[in-house]
Design an enzyme around this catalytic site. Structure first.
Site, mmCIF file in Angstrom:
data_model
loop_
_atom_site.group_PDB
_atom_site.id
_atom_site.type_symbol
_atom_site.label_atom_id
_atom_site.label_comp_id
_atom_site.label_asym_id
_atom_site.label_seq_id
_atom_site.Cartn_x
_atom_site.Cartn_y
_atom_site.Cartn_z
ATOM 1 N N GLU A 177 0.851 -1.186 0.000
ATOM 2 C CA GLU A 177 0.000 0.000 0.000
ATOM 3 C C GLU A 177 0.892 1.243 0.000
ATOM 4 O O GLU A 177 1.847 1.314 0.772
ATOM 5 C CB GLU A 177 -0.901 0.016 1.239
ATOM 6 C CG GLU A 177 -1.911 1.147 1.199
ATOM 7 C CD GLU A 177 -2.876 1.160 2.395
ATOM 8 O OE1 GLU A 177 -3.680 2.092 2.473
ATOM 9 O OE2 GLU A 177 -2.799 0.249 3.236
ATOM 10 N N ALA A 221 1.886 -0.167 10.605
ATOM 11 C CA ALA A 221 1.517 -1.559 10.341
ATOM 12 C C ALA A 221 0.720 -1.595 9.053
ATOM 13 O O ALA A 221 0.320 -0.559 8.517
ATOM 14 C CB ALA A 221 0.698 -2.130 11.492
ATOM 15 N N MET A 222 0.462 -2.804 8.558
ATOM 16 C CA MET A 222 -0.267 -2.974 7.305
ATOM 17 C C MET A 222 -1.233 -4.140 7.431
ATOM 18 O O MET A 222 -0.863 -5.214 7.890
ATOM 19 C CB MET A 222 0.736 -3.220 6.170
ATOM 20 C CG MET A 222 0.074 -3.384 4.815
ATOM 21 S SD MET A 222 -0.893 -1.927 4.346
ATOM 22 C CE MET A 222 -2.177 -2.714 3.379
ATOM 23 N N GLU A 223 -2.472 -3.921 6.979
ATOM 24 C CA GLU A 223 -3.578 -4.851 7.228
ATOM 25 C C GLU A 223 -3.720 -5.945 6.189
ATOM 26 O O GLU A 223 -4.813 -6.508 6.037
ATOM 27 C CB GLU A 223 -4.894 -4.068 7.312
ATOM 28 C CG GLU A 223 -5.402 -3.467 5.994
ATOM 29 C CD GLU A 223 -4.959 -2.042 5.737
ATOM 30 O OE1 GLU A 223 -5.598 -1.359 4.934
ATOM 31 O OE2 GLU A 223 -3.965 -1.615 6.367
ATOM 32 N N ASN A 224 -2.666 -6.315 5.479
ATOM 33 C CA ASN A 224 -2.759 -7.343 4.446
ATOM 34 C C ASN A 224 -3.632 -8.502 4.901
ATOM 35 O O ASN A 224 -3.516 -8.980 6.025
ATOM 36 C CB ASN A 224 -1.371 -7.893 4.114
ATOM 37 C CG ASN A 224 -0.323 -6.816 4.069
ATOM 38 O OD1 ASN A 224 -0.345 -5.967 3.215
ATOM 39 N ND2 ASN A 224 0.585 -6.854 5.031
ATOM 40 N N HIS A 274 -6.526 -1.712 15.301
ATOM 41 C CA HIS A 274 -6.762 -0.986 14.047
ATOM 42 C C HIS A 274 -6.593 -1.908 12.844
ATOM 43 O O HIS A 274 -7.468 -1.963 11.962
ATOM 44 C CB HIS A 274 -5.798 0.194 13.952
ATOM 45 C CG HIS A 274 -5.946 1.010 12.718
ATOM 46 N ND1 HIS A 274 -6.724 2.150 12.663
ATOM 47 C CD2 HIS A 274 -5.433 0.859 11.463
ATOM 48 C CE1 HIS A 274 -6.680 2.660 11.445
ATOM 49 N NE2 HIS A 274 -5.888 1.890 10.696
ATOM 50 N N GLU A 275 -5.471 -2.632 12.797
ATOM 51 C CA GLU A 275 -5.227 -3.476 11.630
ATOM 52 C C GLU A 275 -6.208 -4.644 11.565
ATOM 53 O O GLU A 275 -6.644 -5.030 10.472
ATOM 54 C CB GLU A 275 -3.780 -3.985 11.627
ATOM 55 C CG GLU A 275 -2.728 -2.892 11.699
ATOM 56 C CD GLU A 275 -2.902 -1.788 10.665
ATOM 57 O OE1 GLU A 275 -3.411 -2.064 9.563
ATOM 58 O OE2 GLU A 275 -2.534 -0.633 10.972
ATOM 59 N N GLU A 277 -9.741 4.392 6.282
ATOM 60 C CA GLU A 277 -8.892 4.813 7.393
ATOM 61 C C GLU A 277 -9.636 5.639 8.437
ATOM 62 O O GLU A 277 -9.475 5.425 9.632
ATOM 63 C CB GLU A 277 -7.678 5.584 6.860
ATOM 64 C CG GLU A 277 -6.734 4.733 6.024
ATOM 65 C CD GLU A 277 -6.159 3.539 6.775
ATOM 66 O OE1 GLU A 277 -6.291 3.467 8.014
ATOM 67 O OE2 GLU A 277 -5.570 2.666 6.119
#
Length: 875
Positions: free
Chosen positions: A127, A268-271, A303-304, A326
């Site tokens: 992202e 962080a990243m929500e993959n 959040h993620e 978001e």
């Protein structure tokens, strides 16, 4: 077939120019043969033409790729063109299988986008537009496909091979390598793709969903860090349970994985099913993490996870709709933290972000609505406006609709858009349709930038026994918009008797009135039945992200501080009382008048500090002065020296006024060092706040050394060091050296030390920062190290960053020149203080503009910086 290279000036993209793609991809089979410098990627996609234009070419994005081959339906395809940014294929059938082979160099990828090396591990960050660094692709969020991924790597060096979805197969090859096959059954855009390969310690647990399914939970951390993962696991389980109970949303895969990596541009990243985290928001134990770190881990884990539905199952049609996922997910993680912890303290912390850096962003050359209208580099719009103000817009909807109707809107939104790429308009429509509330005017919050100001006047008519409020809203022109319109602003109020402070019921013409007033016009009046004069509490719970102009007297604010029924309102009254006197004292300092603070101001605060009915965490917040940056936002022209001097003066006055009470608090509060309950966290915060004030009094400096020596956790250790740093105590260097000696092998812990070096108020601060760059724990390639040292100096040490000799500006320019080629995304975030140069006095304006012009003259200026610098210089 042809290849060409061309240098172009970065061009803006516009939201209104959105066009659906001519082709879509329904399924992708990926194969990665991992190698540090020569990773081979084969992407086999099922492609369909979805437009009526039979002659349309298939345009695939790509960055830093070596193209090896292109095949269509199993046959080599030569009818294409490609350059360094795009692959264009011509004369294609309506449906076909496309196979593209590329080679990439993860070790050279210092931008940390796409596939790169984080220490000894491979990981990805896709992202917003990182997938195009892996293969040529329709790298846009409105193309949703099912992914199957096969990862091949050396079995000894990379025993764990991870990707999205569920593991469906694995095997061993004859040359010491092995492979694992993953399948994600849920269609997703390419930005949610993830791959991780490495050797980790793993914490395993499970979660039983509300429908009885068993979900395996796995958290992967660097070797030796397993004892720092249990809090993240507990936070994940709490988030899964909360999302079921509050929103009725259940997890949808057999496994949920989190990987903590050291080199990461974001938090962080929500993959889908495989979250990749900055280790800062996973690793925590009492020896290495502060209470704030514990709360941060809980919030970011939540959040993620919440993105699984608000971001993954329902994604964005285009990146201009970023706040769709978001803003909504920030609102959800804020509610999660509030339901688990102290709601008032969480609200205060959220408001501090809005009133400080977000309002400053609204007033800067980068001002934009929560749904931007144009963009050059999408990474530049991962902003506080999109996230935090976006959350406030969702919160206002919740305020207007109430929990029941808001949840009905959420259910309708999920029902309509699950598995699709949606827009902000889709979300508002679901809320409006489910609730029956017309949100047409409210929706203007999505398109109008800037911070509205509510100017409120009041009067009391004793003969009519009527209290009158007149509210005028005004939004100043911003860099991106000159014309503003009236917004729908929910204004929550409360009334209190002027003499006794007793609450007064909200009545108008004999009828009960909702405490949330609907301000929809430029000027409106409201009348309330009152048998005696009242004090009005305005903007309770910060019901809208606006500034407030109302002529409170000191006595009125002191009364609200003592008697308001809302703990938030008591804190807010204290901040307004401070703001009044800060403004006066800055003017006195500039005029050369001796500074003085009325005894009644300190006494008003003391009433709250000594109120045993209040939570310790709330008292600690009341004692915490606004930052220099937040205070700077109150002035048209920022005088950094005056603001710093006045803030130090007020802190010293309070320390003297409260000394006896502070000493009692410090000795009476004894939370256990290993207790991380919200009560214990609040008590520690109050105790350490008391220590910070006491450190300002020379007779108490020894307390700081003792506190450091006796600290049983990182929170107390950092409290001592921060107090010594802020008060410039003689013991500072000894404490800093002791900390460095113990933790210099742990970069994540040393970030706290680097932050203190950056915020050191001593005159030699910049020289120290320069020297600290050679510390063995510092790494210019690591975003966390850069943010903790350089970022803390340029953002949180305004006196020396804005030194009149320009040394602070030149220091930042040199760092940005280095990061411009190494990691443009980090550079783009660091430059923000320079963009606000027009807010400062003329000598500083000249120096800051020269710094921007120096950067603008770089031959290889990254588009991340190009966009911001040009907006600042063109204002």
């Amino acid at each position: 077939m042809s290849a060409s290279a061309k240098v172009e000036q970065p061009q803006a993209k516009f939201r209104l120019d959105y066009q659906a793609p001519d082709f879509t991809i329904t399924d992708v089979d990926l194969e990665f043969d991992l190698d540090d410098q020569h990773t081979l990627v084969q992407a086999t996609s099922k492609v369909k033409r979805v437009s009526s234009q039979q002659d349309a070419a298939l345009c695939l994005a790509g960055e830093s790729l070596k193209l090896l081959s292109v095949s269509v339906n199993g046959e080599l395809w030569s009818d294409y063109q490609h350059d360094e940014h795009e692959l264009r294929l011509f004369h294609l059938p309506d449906e076909f299988e496309l196979c593209i082979q590329t080679e990439i160099n993860p070790s050279a990828n210092t931008a940390l986008e796409g596939l790169y090396k984080s220490g000894d591990a491979f990981c990805t960050q896709c992202e917003a537009e990182g997938f195009r660094r892996i293969t040529y692709f329709l790298d846009r969020p409105d193309v949703l496909a099912r992914y199957q991924t096969r990862v091949i790597a050396d079995a000894k060096q990379y025993p764990f091979l991870l990707s999205n979805g569920n593991k469906i197969d694995e095997g061993v090859l004859t040359d010491g390598r092995h492979w694992v096959q993953w399948q994600d059954p849920h269609p997703k855009p390419s930005y949610l793709f993830a791959l991780v390969a490495g050797d980790f310690d793993v914490l395993r647990d499970q979660f039983t969903t509300m429908n009885g399914r068993q979900v395996a939970l796995e958290i992967f951390v660097d070797k030796g860090n397993l004892d720092r993962a249990p809090h993240a696991m507990a936070s994940l389980q709490n988030a899964m349970k909360w999302d079921e109970e509050r929103f009725g949303l259940e997890y949808d895969l057999d496994i949920y994985m989190i990987v903590a990596v050291d080199f990461f541009n974001m938090g962080a990243m929500e993959n889908k099913g495989l979250n990749v985290f900055n280790s800062k928001f996973v690793l925590a134990n009492p020896q290495t993490a502060t209470d704030d770190d514990y709360l941060g881990v809980e919030a970011v884990i939540g959040h993620e996870y919440f993105h699984n539905w608000t971001g993954n199952r329902i994604t964005c049609r285009d990146w201009f709709q970023l706040s769709l996922k978001e803003g909504l997910t920030v609102f959800r993680d804020q509610e999660f933290s509030s339901d688990l912890g102290d709601r008032t303290v969480n609200r205060i912390n959220n408001v501090r972000i809005i009133r400080g850096p977000q309002f400053a962003e609204d007033a800067s050359p980068m001002s934009h609505p929560i749904r931007p209208d144009q963009v050059i580099e999408m990474n530049n719009f991962y902003t506080l406006t999109v996230y935090e103000k976006g959350s406030e817009v969702i919160r206002m909807m919740h305020t207007l609709l109430g929990e029941e109707k808001f949840q009905a809107g959420m259910r309708l939104y999920v029902e309509r858009h699950d598995g699709t790429a949606a827009t902000c308009d889709d979300f508002v429509a679901a809320m409006s349709d489910a609730s029956g509330v017309d949100l047409t005017q409210f929706k203007l919050w999505y398109s109008q930038s800037g911070t509205p100001n509510l100017m409120v006047t009041s009067s009391y008519d004793a003969q009519q026994q009527q209290f009158n409020l007149t509210v005028t809203q005004q939004t100043k022109p911003t860099a991106d918009q000159s014309e503003k319109v009236a917004l729908h602003i929910p204004l929550r109020i409360a009334l209190y008797d002027q003499k006794t402070g007793a609450p007064v019921a909200l009545m108008s013409q004999g009828q009960s009135v909702d405490p949330v007033l609907n301000v929809t016009q430029e000027t409106q009046s409201f009348q309330f039945d009152c048998t005696s004069p009242v004090i009005v509490s305005l903007l309770d719970d910060f019901s809208a992200p606006v500034t407030l102009s109302y002529d409170y007297s000191d006595d009125d604010l002191a009364m609200l501080m003592r008697h308001a029924t809302s703990p938030y309102a008591r804190w807010d009254a204290s901040q307004q009382l401070l703001a009044k006197h800060v403004r006066r004292l800055v003017a006195d300092y500039q005029a050369g008048v001796e500074l003085s603070l009325p005894y009644t101001v300190g006494q008003s605060f003391l009433h709250i500090i000594e109120d045993e009915s209040l939570a310790p965490a709330l008292i600690a917040e009341v004692m915490t002065l606004p930052s220099e940056n937040e205070i700077a936002g109150w002035f048209d022209v920022i005088d950094v020296d005056a603001i710093a001097h006045v803030r130090r003066f007020i802190r010293a006055c309070f320390a003297q006024h409260w000394e006896t009470t502070l000493q009692a608090l410090y000795h009476d509060l004894q939370p256990a060092a290993d207790d991380f309950s919200h009560q214990a966290i609040g008590e520690r915060c109050l105790k350490n706040n008391a220590l910070a004030y006491l450190a300002l009094l020379p007779a108490n400096s020894k307390w700081v050394e003792v506190h450091f020596e006796q600290a049983g956790n990182m929170t107390d250790t950092m409290a001592a060091m921060t107090a010594a740093n802020s008060a410039m105590l003689s013991c500072r260097e000894q404490l800093m050296q002791s900390f460095s000696d113990r933790w210099q092998q742990d970069g994540l812990v040393m970030d706290k030390w680097f932050m203190l070096q950056g915020t050191n108020p001593a005159q030699n601060c910049l020289a120290n920062v320069e020297a600290v760059k050679s510390h063995p724990a510092f790494d210019m390639k690591n975003p966390n190290r850069v943010r903790s040292l350089i970022g803390s100096f340029v953002n949180n040490n305004p006196v020396y960053f804005h030194a009149l000799d320009g040394s602070g500006y030149q220091f930042l320019v040199e760092a940005l020149i280095q990061l411009n080629t190494a990691n443009p995304q980090v550079a783009s975030r660091l430059i923000d203080p320079l963009l606000k140069y027009r807010r400062y006095d003329e000598p500083r304006q000249v120096l800051m503009r020269q710094a921007l012009e120096q950067l603008a003259g770089l031959d290889n200026l990254a588009k991340d910086l190009f966009e911001k610098i040009n907006k600042a210089l063109d204002v």
